[in-house]
Design a protein around this motif. Structure first.
Motif, PDB file in Angstrom:
ATOM      1  N   ALA A 115       0.928  -1.290   0.058  1.00 44.84           N
ATOM      2  CA  ALA A 115       0.094  -0.229  -0.017  1.00 44.84           C
ATOM      3  C   ALA A 115       0.955   1.327  -0.035  1.00 44.84           C
ATOM      4  N   ARG A 138       0.689   5.838   0.553  1.00 40.89           N
ATOM      5  CA  ARG A 138      -0.321   6.759   1.419  1.00 40.89           C
ATOM      6  C   ARG A 138       0.365   7.949   1.408  1.00 40.89           C
ATOM      7  N   PRO A 139       0.003   8.979   1.474  1.00 36.19           N
ATOM      8  CA  PRO A 139       0.915  10.458   1.806  1.00 36.19           C
ATOM      9  C   PRO A 139       1.206  10.601   3.277  1.00 36.19           C
ATOM     10  N   ASP A 140       2.257  11.027   3.378  1.00 40.77           N
ATOM     11  CA  ASP A 140       2.745  11.232   4.760  1.00 40.77           C
ATOM     12  C   ASP A 140       1.858  12.583   5.649  1.00 40.77           C
ATOM     13  N   ARG A 159       2.121  15.662   3.499  1.00 41.98           N
ATOM     14  CA  ARG A 159       1.779  15.691   2.050  1.00 41.98           C
ATOM     15  C   ARG A 159       2.724  15.879   0.821  1.00 41.98           C
ATOM     16  N   LEU A 194       5.688  10.227   0.054  1.00 45.86           N
ATOM     17  CA  LEU A 194       4.624   8.824   0.012  1.00 45.86           C
ATOM     18  C   LEU A 194       5.241   8.138   1.213  1.00 45.86           C
ATOM     19  N   ASP A 248       3.436   0.729   2.810  1.00 45.61           N
ATOM     20  CA  ASP A 248       3.548  -0.592   3.746  1.00 45.61           C
ATOM     21  C   ASP A 248       4.215  -1.678   2.824  1.00 45.61           C
TER      22      ASP A 248
END
Length: 315
Positions: free
Chosen positions: A244, A246-248, A251, A254, A257
């Motif tokens: 996966a 996702r943004p930190d 923003r 990234l 996972d």
């Protein structure tokens, strides 16, 4: 001398008995002759048996019921005993099958590990696992091989899937492996697809990619391998697969996972890469032998120098 009086006179009772006997004999002879000619006595006998058959069946009913009850009780006892014996045999067979299945699985796993080592032409040694510590703050393994078996500080531990970690403590008979998922562990890596450099961090039971620029060509499903930077981990060993992205919080980058490639939570043996300076394997290849667990990751992070993309959104 007594005088002869002649035969005694016949008594009426004896005469009547004789006459009755003669009459019965004549009647019997007559019945035999008639039955021989017409067979009517057989018919009478058959009809008499048909009439008396229910009485005979009813008279024998108690005996038959007793025999049935006795046979049923004996059969039930025998079946119960057979069932007990078969149940015990089934439990024993199940236990044996479970042990054989476990041995088969372990054999397949060991074959996979040794096969991976042979395919990669690696110089490895097999070390048994004595103890595990999978606390979220401590992800470590204790191996039943130490300095007496040739284990050295910084050796890389792998299995058939990929990298497990590295040796951080060596005693004469045992050694300790710091797993990739330990919070104090970081490893320089790269995408197998395009070579983009990344850093994999342990997060206590899981792996995470941090500080990935928004503009990087990173996708879910990409395979991550060791990059070889820092000289601690040889290049090309599987680390995991991106599950996966996702943004930190900022923003600007990234966070990914990572699904580990190695089976960190199972198995009873690991493979330790032996030091081979000519091939560049081992803790002394391309870097300092005294490097700390996160030093190589720091070097990789510095060489990567990620910066926010101009097109990245800001908060």
């Amino acid at each position: 001398m007594p005088s002869y009086a002649g035969p005694a006179p016949a008594r009426p009772a004896d005469v009547a008995g004789t006459l009755r006997l003669l009459a019965y004999l004549a009647l019997g002879i007559a019945l035999i002759v008639l039955d021989h000619r017409g067979g009517w006595l057989v018919q009478i006998r058959d009809k008499a048996e048909w009439v008396t058959e229910p009485l005979r069946w009813l008279a024998g009913l108690p005996g038959r019921i007793g025999n049935t009850v006795h046979d049923d009780a004996a059969t039930r006892t025998r079946l119960a005993e057979d069932n007990r014996v078969l149940r015990n045999a089934l439990l024993i067979s199940g236990a044996r099958l479970a042990r054989l299945q476990s041995a088969a699985n372990e054999n397949a796993r060991l074959r996979g590990m040794l096969g991976a080592a042979e395919r990669g032409e690696l110089d490895v040694q097999l070390a048994p696992i004595l103890n595990i510590d999978l606390d979220p703050t401590r992800q470590r393994l204790v191996l039943g091989a130490g300095s007496g078996s040739g284990v050295r500080l910084g050796q890389v531990a792998i299995d058939a899937g990929g990298v497990l970690g590295q040796i951080i403590d060596v005693k004469p008979l045992t050694s300790t492996v710091l797993l990739l998922t330990d919070p104090d562990h970081a490893i320089p890596a790269a995408l197998a697809r395009n070579g983009v450099r990344l850093v994999v961090y342990g997060r206590g039971g899981r792996l995470e990619l941090a500080n990935i620029p928004m503009s990087s060509d990173v996708k879910v499903g990409d395979s991550v391998v060791t990059s070889g930077l820092g000289g601690r981990f040889p290049a090309g060993f599987p680390v995991g697969t991106i599950a996966a992205l996702r943004p930190d919080d900022s923003r600007a980058f990234l966070v990914g996972d990572l699904e580990p490639a190695a089976q960190l939570d199972r198995g009873r043996e690991v493979l330790l890469l032996r030091v081979n300076e000519s091939r560049g394997l081992g803790p002394g290849a391309g870097g300092s032998k005294g490097a700390t667990p996160t030093e190589s990751a720091s070097q990789a992070s510095t060489s990567q120098s990620p910066a926010p993309s101009p097109q990245a959104p800001t908060r």
